[in-house]
Design an enzyme around this catalytic site. Structure first.
Site, PDB file in Angstrom:
ATOM      1  N   CYS A 101       0.832  -1.201   0.000  1.00  0.00           N
ATOM      2  CA  CYS A 101       0.000   0.000   0.000  1.00  0.00           C
ATOM      3  C   CYS A 101       0.870   1.256   0.000  1.00  0.00           C
ATOM      4  O   CYS A 101       0.601   2.220  -0.717  1.00  0.00           O
ATOM      5  CB  CYS A 101      -0.935  -0.006   1.204  1.00  0.00           C
ATOM      6  N   CYS A 197      -6.512  -4.004   6.810  1.00  0.00           N
ATOM      7  CA  CYS A 197      -7.767  -3.243   6.766  1.00  0.00           C
ATOM      8  C   CYS A 197      -8.846  -3.919   5.940  1.00  0.00           C
ATOM      9  O   CYS A 197     -10.038  -3.748   6.210  1.00  0.00           O
ATOM     10  CB  CYS A 197      -7.511  -1.832   6.241  1.00  0.00           C
TER      11      CYS A 197
END
Length: 358
Positions: A101, A197
């Site tokens: 990410c 997440c």
């Protein structure tokens, strides 16, 4: 400078943005929407990309007095992070989606968009430091060793590091929370986000089975004798001991550990703990966070987990791969993880582990 502050909705990014404004920069706050359906991601204090987080980020921007926007990065996140997570596990490797990410979203897509809009760089709440040198900007560990995030930032190349600002690298976390309270930020005591997440339950194996299926296969010992059955080889990781599904115990009752995952044959190989020892590792797709290293052997440290210890090693770049030979063997190292090389507190570079040797 004209800067974009990446605001996750947590205390760190809020204080980082406030410090940048205080230093005289022209700042706007941006929250990244990473899912078209945020309810599928984490909720509450465990998350980092939820609806609650976007509201917290907006309120923090209002207190700081900066414009605030939400950028839809859902497609980029799914293609660059979620799909990669699944494909890596399917190939028998163990990825780190937070590094991915940082590399593909926070410091590639965001920085590229910021530069295209005329901004000079991006501010984040990561705990790391940079220094200006004759050879350019270099990446270093944070002052707070318990919060240091240089490991997950080691996927940044020199151009990305040059456009990144980390205002919290010289401060300990406890002082950041106190500062947030003094600034009137409601997120001052908000818990840090944890886990992945996009895995709502925190059950990585279950999440993978839902998407990749649960094709059963053999669990074998090092002699190739089947001693159990699994429900998807990709749900296992090197060094795993619990939940293996073994039906044949060892003669002395000693535990077995996952030694190898063979995706082609859908087989999990297990054995004794000492068989996990790794003395050397090789990493592909090397990224340099400063000057590229010269030919030959160098002394330094290698870290293979975000919160792991940096181990003394001799490292070199063979023209294709980054190689590190450990002074002391390490147990349970999986391919797909990042190996990050340090020279003191400076991050030399990183690579994705593709091969290990005892």
């Amino acid at each position: 400078m004209k800067l974009i502050a990446a605001m996750s909705g947590g205390v760190d990014s809020a204080v980082a943005a406030a410090r940048a404004v205080e230093d005289g920069h022209d700042v706007i706050g941006v929250h990244l929407a990473l899912s078209a359906n945020p309810q599928k991601y984490r909720s509450g204090a465990r998350g980092c990309c939820t609806i609650e987080d976007s509201h917290d980020a907006r309120r923090a921007a209002d207190v700081i007095g900066i414009p605030f926007y939400i950028w839809d990065m859902a497609d980029e996140f799914h293609a660059g992070v979620v799909e990669n997570f699944m494909s890596e596990y399917k190939a028998g490797r163990t990825p780190n989606p937070c590094l991915r990410c940082n590399e593909k979203i926070k410091f590639a897509a965001v920085l590229d968009r910021a530069k295209a809009m005329g901004f000079d760089g991006v501010i984040t709440g990561h705990y790391a430091r940079t220094r200006e040198t004759d050879a350019g900007k270099t990446l270093h560990r944070a002052v707070d060793p318990l919060k240091d995030q240089s490991y997950v930032l080691a996927v940044l190349n020199r151009d990305q590091i040059s456009g990144a600002l980390f205002p919290l690298g010289d401060t300990e976390k406890v002082d950041i929370r106190l500062e947030a309270e003094r600034r009137g930020l409601a997120v001052a005591q908000k818990p840090d986000s944890h886990d992945i997440c996009f895995v709502p339950s925190g059950d990585n194996a279950g999440w993978l089975r839902e998407r990749l299926g649960s094709e059963s296969g053999p669990i074998v010992d090092q002699d190739g004798t089947q001693i159990g059955e699994h429900k998807g080889a990709y749900t296992y990781t090197i060094g795993q001991r619990k939940g293996l599904g073994i039906t044949v115990p060892t003669a002395d009752g000693s535990p077995r550990f996952v030694l190898k995952i063979e995706p082609v044959t859908n087989t999990v190989v297990v054995g004794a703990r000492e068989e996990l020892a790794v003395s050397s590792m090789k990493g592909e797709r090397a990224i340099w966070c400063g000057p590229e290293i010269a030919a030959g052997d160098h002394r330094g440290f290698v870290q293979v987990r975000a919160h792991g210890q940096a181990l003394p090693c001799t490292y070199r770049f063979d023209g294709t791969n980054l190689v590190a030979d450990l002074d002391t063997p390490l147990l349970g190292l999986a391919t797909g993880q990042a190996m990050v090389i340090y020279d003191g507190d400076r991050v030399v570079g990183s690579a994705t582990i593709c091969e290990t040797a005892s």
